[in-house]
Design a protein around this motif. Structure first.
Motif, mmCIF file in Angstrom:
data_model
loop_
_atom_site.group_PDB
_atom_site.id
_atom_site.type_symbol
_atom_site.label_atom_id
_atom_site.label_comp_id
_atom_site.label_asym_id
_atom_site.label_seq_id
_atom_site.Cartn_x
_atom_site.Cartn_y
_atom_site.Cartn_z
ATOM 1 N N GLY A 1 0.823 -1.256 0.171
ATOM 2 C CA GLY A 1 0.000 0.173 -0.040
ATOM 3 C C GLY A 1 0.834 1.235 -0.032
ATOM 4 N N ASP A 2 2.140 1.133 0.492
ATOM 5 C CA ASP A 2 2.885 2.482 0.650
ATOM 6 C C ASP A 2 3.435 2.881 -0.717
ATOM 7 O OD1 ASP A 2 2.448 2.266 3.156
ATOM 8 O OD2 ASP A 2 4.556 2.182 3.699
ATOM 9 N N ILE A 3 3.621 1.832 -1.565
ATOM 10 C CA ILE A 3 4.193 1.735 -2.797
ATOM 11 C C ILE A 3 3.131 2.273 -3.676
ATOM 12 C CG2 ILE A 3 5.622 0.735 -4.670
ATOM 13 C CD1 ILE A 3 7.236 0.993 -2.215
ATOM 14 N N GLU A 4 2.022 1.681 -3.552
ATOM 15 C CA GLU A 4 0.940 2.085 -4.419
ATOM 16 C C GLU A 4 0.605 3.499 -4.082
ATOM 17 O OE1 GLU A 4 -2.039 -0.770 -3.344
ATOM 18 O OE2 GLU A 4 -1.086 -2.217 -4.652
ATOM 19 N N ALA A 5 0.540 3.876 -2.929
ATOM 20 C CA ALA A 5 0.294 5.376 -2.655
ATOM 21 C C ALA A 5 1.271 6.445 -3.250
ATOM 22 C CB ALA A 5 0.464 5.620 -0.980
ATOM 23 N N ALA A 6 2.572 5.875 -3.246
ATOM 24 C CA ALA A 6 3.628 6.797 -3.790
ATOM 25 C C ALA A 6 3.309 6.892 -5.165
ATOM 26 C CB ALA A 6 5.072 6.072 -3.350
ATOM 27 N N ALA B 1 0.577 6.532 -6.781
ATOM 28 C CA ALA B 1 -0.675 7.511 -6.908
ATOM 29 C C ALA B 1 -0.661 8.906 -6.787
ATOM 30 C CB ALA B 1 -1.741 7.027 -5.964
ATOM 31 N N TYR B 2 0.731 9.232 -6.091
ATOM 32 C CA TYR B 2 1.112 10.666 -5.932
ATOM 33 C C TYR B 2 2.188 11.022 -7.197
ATOM 34 C CZ TYR B 2 -1.039 11.978 -1.603
ATOM 35 O OH TYR B 2 -1.881 12.158 -0.607
ATOM 36 N N GLY B 3 2.447 9.857 -7.914
ATOM 37 C CA GLY B 3 3.128 10.367 -9.303
ATOM 38 C C GLY B 3 4.823 10.214 -8.868
ATOM 39 N N MET B 4 5.224 9.564 -7.708
ATOM 40 C CA MET B 4 6.779 9.316 -7.194
ATOM 41 C C MET B 4 6.965 8.180 -8.124
ATOM 42 S SD MET B 4 6.470 10.125 -3.264
ATOM 43 C CE MET B 4 5.838 11.650 -2.573
ATOM 44 N N THR B 5 8.169 8.516 -8.619
ATOM 45 C CA THR B 5 8.888 7.538 -9.406
ATOM 46 C C THR B 5 10.572 7.434 -8.818
ATOM 47 O OG1 THR B 5 9.019 8.462 -11.333
ATOM 48 C CG2 THR B 5 7.426 7.009 -11.068
ATOM 49 N N GLY B 6 11.175 6.169 -9.281
ATOM 50 C CA GLY B 6 12.798 6.475 -9.174
ATOM 51 C C GLY B 6 13.193 6.875 -7.938
ATOM 52 N N TRP B 7 14.075 7.789 -8.069
ATOM 53 C CA TRP B 7 14.849 8.097 -7.001
ATOM 54 C C TRP B 7 13.771 8.916 -5.951
ATOM 55 C CZ3 TRP B 7 18.816 7.841 -3.637
ATOM 56 C CH2 TRP B 7 19.072 9.029 -2.917
ATOM 57 N N ASN B 8 12.844 9.534 -6.357
ATOM 58 C CA ASN B 8 12.107 10.391 -5.424
ATOM 59 C C ASN B 8 11.220 9.457 -4.703
ATOM 60 O OD1 ASN B 8 11.140 12.900 -4.554
ATOM 61 N ND2 ASN B 8 9.065 12.778 -5.783
ATOM 62 N N PHE C 1 12.103 6.311 -3.937
ATOM 63 C CA PHE C 1 13.133 5.753 -2.831
ATOM 64 C C PHE C 1 13.309 6.634 -1.878
ATOM 65 C CE2 PHE C 1 17.379 4.649 -1.477
ATOM 66 C CZ PHE C 1 17.205 3.270 -1.174
ATOM 67 N N ARG C 2 13.722 7.775 -2.025
ATOM 68 C CA ARG C 2 14.263 8.655 -1.048
ATOM 69 C C ARG C 2 13.130 8.895 -0.049
ATOM 70 N NH1 ARG C 2 13.990 14.066 -0.378
ATOM 71 N NH2 ARG C 2 13.092 14.444 -2.526
ATOM 72 N N ARG C 3 11.888 9.300 -0.493
ATOM 73 C CA ARG C 3 10.751 9.692 0.513
ATOM 74 C C ARG C 3 9.741 8.476 0.934
ATOM 75 N NH1 ARG C 3 7.906 15.029 -2.050
ATOM 76 N NH2 ARG C 3 6.946 15.101 0.108
ATOM 77 N N VAL C 4 9.883 7.544 0.532
ATOM 78 C CA VAL C 4 8.885 6.166 0.864
ATOM 79 C C VAL C 4 9.752 4.968 0.901
ATOM 80 C CG1 VAL C 4 7.023 4.811 0.192
ATOM 81 C CG2 VAL C 4 6.862 7.258 -0.580
ATOM 82 N N THR C 5 10.378 4.576 0.162
ATOM 83 C CA THR C 5 11.020 3.115 0.343
ATOM 84 C C THR C 5 12.130 3.251 1.332
ATOM 85 O OG1 THR C 5 10.764 2.646 -2.285
ATOM 86 C CG2 THR C 5 12.045 1.309 -0.965
ATOM 87 N N PHE C 6 12.854 4.023 1.046
ATOM 88 C CA PHE C 6 14.122 3.921 2.282
ATOM 89 C C PHE C 6 13.734 4.237 3.577
ATOM 90 C CE2 PHE C 6 17.748 6.326 4.367
ATOM 91 C CZ PHE C 6 18.568 5.410 4.520
ATOM 92 N N PRO C 7 12.885 5.247 4.062
ATOM 93 C CA PRO C 7 12.254 5.546 5.373
ATOM 94 C C PRO C 7 11.698 4.514 6.037
ATOM 95 C CG PRO C 7 12.155 7.478 4.026
ATOM 96 C CD PRO C 7 12.446 6.225 3.103
#
Length: 268
Positions: free
Chosen positions: A145-150, A152-159, A161-167
């Motif tokens: 759900g976290d990845i799907e939410a990201a 949905a907000y149009g986040m891809t790639g490094w953005n 990873f930095r704001r959702v995946t890594f934390p």
């Protein structure tokens, strides 16, 4: 000689500052506390630098192992497998003789035959492999759900990873990573028993504890002192990592936060 004089002479002896010769007789409790404490400087040096540098390499290994690209995935898998599958003591042993052989061909490798750099490289690779596997498991545990939410907000790639995946990966992995950090500091005691020489008797805490145990034929004083220093160091590590863990989980309800628990490894 008073205890203060002993501290002045031997507190920084492990890094070459102070009295050059070790005490030969009439060993006092103050001498043992001071010299073993002086040796802890090297244990903290090895553990701290390996931990900081290994953290970034471990992140790269975890991302590589979870990659769909086999040219990234396979090297990461084999690196983690080799350094997790072989004992740390053997890694020290082979690394020392590898650096010694390379030194004969290329003098630039001469510093690597010294413990301050060669042993640090081994600890760096070892902790990166263990931490990389911890981070890889955390990556697989990130809720979809976290990845799907990201997305949905149009986040891809490094953005993303930095704001959702890594934390999220860091929050899930932190309790296990804390135990890896504790064991890494404990593993630094293997350095001067693995082939890397102690130049001018500038060894770590276990080096000095063994010196007193050999000279006094009584291991029941220096080794408990050594254990006390490492218990104190462990408390510091747990406290610092606990504060970081609280910061990572500050958005969660208090009862839902994952607590750090120390689970010692029996063997590395």
């Amino acid at each position: 000689m008073s205890c203060w004089d002993t501290v002045a002479d031997y507190a920084l002896r492990s890094v070459g500052i102070g009295a050059r010769l070790l005490p030969k007789e009439d060993f006092t409790l103050c001498q043992q506390f001071t010299l073993i404490g002086s040796g802890m400087i090297w244990n903290i040096y090895f553990g701290l630098l390996a931990l900081i540098s290994g953290f970034f390499f471990a992140t790269a290994l975890a991302v590589g192992k979870s990659s769909a690209n086999k040219w990234l995935r396979k090297p990461a898998e084999w690196f983690i497998f080799i350094f997790r599958g072989s004992p740390l003591f053997i890694q020290f042993f082979f690394a020392y003789f590898l650096f010694l052989s390379l030194k004969q061909v290329l003098p630039i490798f001469a510093p690597f035959t010294a413990a301050w750099l060669g042993a640090l490289v081994v600890l760096f690779f070892n902790t990166a492999a263990y931490t990389g596997e911890i981070f890889y498991g955390a990556l697989l545990s990130i809720p979809k759900g976290d990845i799907e939410a990201a997305d949905a907000y149009g986040m891809t790639g490094w953005n993303r990873f930095r704001r959702v995946t890594f934390p999220t990966m860091l929050r899930l992995a932190w309790p296990a990573y804390t135990n890896e950090a504790i064991f890494l500091f404990h593993a630094t005691t293997l350095v001067y028993f693995s082939g890397f020489p102690a130049w001018r008797q500038k060894g770590d805490a276990l080096y000095y504890a063994s010196y007193f145990a050999d000279k006094t034929f009584n291991p029941f004083i220096p080794y408990p002192i050594l254990a006390g220093y490492f218990i104190a160091l462990t408390l510091v590590v747990v406290s610092i990592f606990g504060m970081v863990n609280a910061r990572l989980n500050r958005h969660l309800p208090k009862e839902a936060r994952r607590k750090i628990r120390f689970r010692p490894n029996i063997i590395r």
